[in-house]
Each structure stands twice: as structure tokens, then as C-alpha cells.
Design a protein around this motif. Structure first.
Motif, mmCIF file in Angstrom:
data_model
loop_
_atom_site.group_PDB
_atom_site.id
_atom_site.type_symbol
_atom_site.label_atom_id
_atom_site.label_comp_id
_atom_site.label_asym_id
_atom_site.label_seq_id
_atom_site.Cartn_x
_atom_site.Cartn_y
_atom_site.Cartn_z
ATOM 1 N N SER A 62 63.961 19.689 30.131
ATOM 2 C CA SER A 62 62.826 19.724 29.671
ATOM 3 C C SER A 62 62.222 21.111 29.780
ATOM 4 O O SER A 62 61.453 21.396 28.761
ATOM 5 C CB SER A 62 61.872 18.980 30.746
ATOM 6 N N ALA A 63 62.706 22.057 30.538
ATOM 7 C CA ALA A 63 62.081 23.511 30.380
ATOM 8 C C ALA A 63 62.579 23.918 29.221
ATOM 9 O O ALA A 63 61.864 24.759 28.509
ATOM 10 C CB ALA A 63 62.744 24.269 31.704
ATOM 11 N N THR A 64 64.015 24.038 28.830
ATOM 12 C CA THR A 64 64.720 24.584 27.584
ATOM 13 C C THR A 64 63.943 24.026 26.265
ATOM 14 O O THR A 64 63.732 24.684 25.413
ATOM 15 C CB THR A 64 66.007 24.608 27.460
ATOM 16 N N TRP A 65 63.881 22.577 26.311
ATOM 17 C CA TRP A 65 63.302 21.983 25.164
ATOM 18 C C TRP A 65 61.932 22.271 24.975
ATOM 19 O O TRP A 65 61.530 22.549 23.704
ATOM 20 C CB TRP A 65 63.281 20.452 25.426
ATOM 21 N N ASN A 66 61.220 22.466 25.926
ATOM 22 C CA ASN A 66 59.534 22.894 25.891
ATOM 23 C C ASN A 66 59.503 24.352 25.485
ATOM 24 O O ASN A 66 58.690 24.684 24.558
ATOM 25 C CB ASN A 66 58.902 22.440 27.055
ATOM 26 N N GLU A 67 60.424 25.218 25.686
ATOM 27 C CA GLU A 67 60.335 26.545 25.318
ATOM 28 C C GLU A 67 60.680 26.635 23.804
ATOM 29 O O GLU A 67 59.970 27.162 22.952
ATOM 30 C CB GLU A 67 61.470 27.346 26.159
ATOM 31 N N MET A 68 61.752 25.904 23.462
ATOM 32 C CA MET A 68 62.161 25.829 22.120
ATOM 33 C C MET A 68 60.715 25.282 21.165
ATOM 34 O O MET A 68 60.542 25.808 20.173
ATOM 35 C CB MET A 68 63.148 24.801 21.566
ATOM 36 N N ILE A 69 60.188 24.291 21.693
ATOM 37 C CA ILE A 69 59.043 23.735 20.847
ATOM 38 C C ILE A 69 57.911 24.826 20.755
ATOM 39 O O ILE A 69 57.374 24.985 19.630
ATOM 40 C CB ILE A 69 58.671 22.349 21.617
ATOM 41 N N SER A 70 57.623 25.288 22.039
ATOM 42 C CA SER A 70 56.341 26.307 21.931
ATOM 43 C C SER A 70 56.925 27.535 20.807
ATOM 44 O O SER A 70 56.014 27.982 20.326
ATOM 45 C CB SER A 70 56.316 26.832 23.039
#
Length: 159
Positions: A62-70
Motif C-alpha cells: 500500500s505504501a509504494t502503490w500510494n506513492e506511485m499514484i501521488s
């Protein structure tokens, strides 16, 4: 035949347990490399993604995916993705990755924001992180996880 053997030997060195159990090894690719692959679909970075999909489980949490989205939502990428390009790319990417629960909490990078990639690698059992990030690459190796540049990955795994 020799090329196939070299590939197997390369994978054996990357994940000896995976080679013995026929388990597909995991790999972590940082957000910037994944975004660049989407922006430039005919680039070396896109080739890295294609190679990784064929040989590894691409790990996300979730942390790496959310960073990519942001990051991919930033206005500077509008000209590359167009109106629905981001969503289309993220949808394709979501089908190619495997999500892992966040368990590890490593503190090893000079930039604490990069620690999530090392933690993900530990949670996924990955032995490689591909990153162009200077702070991550300076770590080089941590608990059996090799942090390598996109060029180094291509050099090692190109047939």
C-alpha cells in the motif's frame, strides 16, 4: 541453449531457494522507474518492466502503490499520459503486480521515504530492488537484498 543456462544461473544466484522450489522470485521496482516506463513505452525502462514481468513477481504494498499514484498524478505528467492514460497505465500495472502486507519497518536509507522499498523487499522475499534513486543505490546491499540501477539490471538479465 547457453543463453537459457545463463538466465537460469542468473536467477539461481538471485534467489537460490526460488530456483530449488520453482517459486517465482519477487522483485521491487521503485515508483520512478515504473512511472518512467509508462511515460516512455519504448524506452530501456519499459524494457526492464517487460523483462521483470517475465521473470519475477513484481512486488507492491500500500505504501509504494500510494506513492506511485501521488507522483503519477502530478501535473508535469499530463502531457505524457493524456486524459485517461494514467488510469489505463495504473490498471495494466495493477494486473502485473502482487500486493504484500506491510510488516517490516526498516530504517536504512538516508531518505526515510525510501525505506518503504526496502521493507517491501523484505516482506516479499525479494532479493533485488531496481532504483535510480541515489539514496537507495548507496545502500547497495541490505539483508540479502541487492539494490541496483536499471542499467545494472539490464546488464545482468539481458540475454
Amino acid at each position: 541453449w547457453v543463453t537459457g543456462l545463463a538466465k537460469k544461473d542468473s536467477l539461481k544466484k538471485t534467489c537460490p531457494d526460488c530456483f530449488m522450489t520453482n517459486k517465482t522470485p519477487a522483485i521491487v521496482i521503485d515508483s520512478n522507474v515504473l512511472i518512467s516506463a509508462g511515460i516512455l513505452p519504448k524506452s530501456r525502462l519499459a524494457n526492464i518492466l517487460v523483462m521483470a514481468v517475465g521473470r519475477f513477481v513484481i512486488a507492491q504494498n500500500s505504501a509504494t502503490w500510494n506513492e506511485m499514484i501521488s507522483r503519477i498524478e502530478r501535473e508535469k505528467f499530463d502531457r505524457y499520459f493524456g486524459e485517461n492514460g494514467r488510469l489505463a497505465y495504473l490498471s495494466k500495472l495493477a494486473q502485473l503486480v502482487q500486493f504484500f502486507d506491510v510488516v517490516a519497518d526498516e530504517r536504512v536509507s538516508r531518505d526515510p521515504d525510501d525505506d518503504k522499498f526496502v521493507s517491501l523487499a523484505l516482506d516479499a522475499g525479494a532479493t533485488i530492488i531496481i532504483s535510480g534513486d541515489r539514496d537507495l543505490k548507496e545502500i547497495r546491499m541490505h539483508k540479502g537484498i541487492e539494490i541496483m540501477s536499471p542499467s545494472a539490471f539490464l546488464e545482468r538479465f539481458t540475454e
